[in-house]
Design a protein around this motif. Sequence first.
Motif, short mmCIF file in Angstrom:
data_model
loop_
_atom_site.label_atom_id
_atom_site.label_comp_id
_atom_site.label_asym_id
_atom_site.label_seq_id
_atom_site.Cartn_x
_atom_site.Cartn_y
_atom_site.Cartn_z
N MET A 60 0.81 -1.22 0.00
CA MET A 60 0.00 0.00 0.00
C MET A 60 0.84 1.28 0.00
O MET A 60 0.50 2.24 -0.70
N PRO A 61 1.96 1.35 0.75
CA PRO A 61 2.77 2.58 0.66
C PRO A 61 3.27 2.87 -0.76
O PRO A 61 3.47 4.02 -1.13
N ALA A 62 3.44 1.81 -1.55
CA ALA A 62 3.89 1.99 -2.94
C ALA A 62 2.74 2.27 -3.90
O ALA A 62 2.96 2.48 -5.09
N GLY A 63 1.50 2.25 -3.37
CA GLY A 63 0.35 2.58 -4.21
C GLY A 63 -0.57 1.42 -4.53
O GLY A 63 -1.62 1.63 -5.15
N ASP A 64 -0.20 0.19 -4.15
CA ASP A 64 -1.10 -0.94 -4.38
C ASP A 64 -2.38 -0.74 -3.59
O ASP A 64 -2.36 -0.20 -2.47
N ARG A 65 -3.49 -1.19 -4.15
CA ARG A 65 -4.77 -1.08 -3.46
C ARG A 65 -5.60 -2.35 -3.64
O ARG A 65 -6.77 -2.31 -3.95
N GLY A 66 -4.96 -3.49 -3.41
CA GLY A 66 -5.72 -4.73 -3.42
C GLY A 66 -5.22 -5.73 -4.44
O GLY A 66 -4.60 -5.38 -5.45
N LEU A 67 -5.53 -7.01 -4.15
CA LEU A 67 -5.13 -8.12 -5.02
C LEU A 67 -6.31 -8.74 -5.75
O LEU A 67 -6.12 -9.61 -6.60
N VAL A 68 -7.52 -8.29 -5.45
CA VAL A 68 -8.73 -8.97 -5.92
C VAL A 68 -8.79 -9.07 -7.44
O VAL A 68 -9.23 -10.09 -7.98
N SER A 69 -8.35 -8.03 -8.14
CA SER A 69 -8.44 -8.03 -9.61
C SER A 69 -7.07 -8.15 -10.28
O SER A 69 -6.94 -7.84 -11.46
#
Length: 260
Positions: free
Chosen positions: A75-84
């Motif tokens: 998340m600190p790098a900008g990821d917002r989930g693994l779902v898709s």
Amino acid sequence: MTHGLHYTVNCSILLTDLPLLERPAAARSAGFDAVEFWWPFPEAVPSDAEVEGFVKAIEDAGVRLTGLNLAAGDMPAGDRGLVSWPGREKELRDNVDVVVEIGKRLGCRTFNALYGNRIDGVAPERQDEIAVANLAHAAHAVGTFGGQIVVEPVSGIEAYPLKTAADAVAVLDRVGADNVRLLADFYHLAVNGDDVPAVIAAHTGRVGHVQIADAPGRGAPGTGDLPLADWLGAIEAAGYAGLVGLEYKAAADPFAWLRG
């Protein structure tokens, strides 16, 4: 705030002057009996010792865990989930197994599955197919003990495709499971330009959880100009009886607004 809803403290964004596992006790000392967390481990599948430490911190503090995010990447790098996210399906499903274990042990019933950003070079339709399958899997897994998956519109990340309540509700409709519901974060919705009173009027029956912060700034209620008390009163009047997650960035006294 004049409403009858109860609060749960998001210990991933609040009380950050303390180590993570000391925050549930601090929330209890501040007068709360419920806490929620983003995914609290660096990996999607933590060690048994890490899980035990987290469970013990919640139990020892004497609070309820009322919400937990599925692993969301970096998340600190900008990821917002693994779902898709293509290629990470096994990681996501292995994470769901851990989430189920924690949920059963601590009585948590609400799990936030961040949808994931759009990825360059991958057709959005392909990502959406993966997301529907993963959400259906997660919903079935937590549904075995009465849990629900919530899907959240998010602001601040252009590549995150769910920006309005309607975006998220369209996903709920595609999954078609009764225990996949909307996470109505009034801050994110407002910042993204959604009409929050209209969302409340149209979608309260689909809402599984509510979170708040003020805008601009994502600070405590009263630090910005959002009519949060009005919105909470409206969603309660429309039939929402769940918890309200306090998910804001705070200064030295994070709960002063509740006393003032």
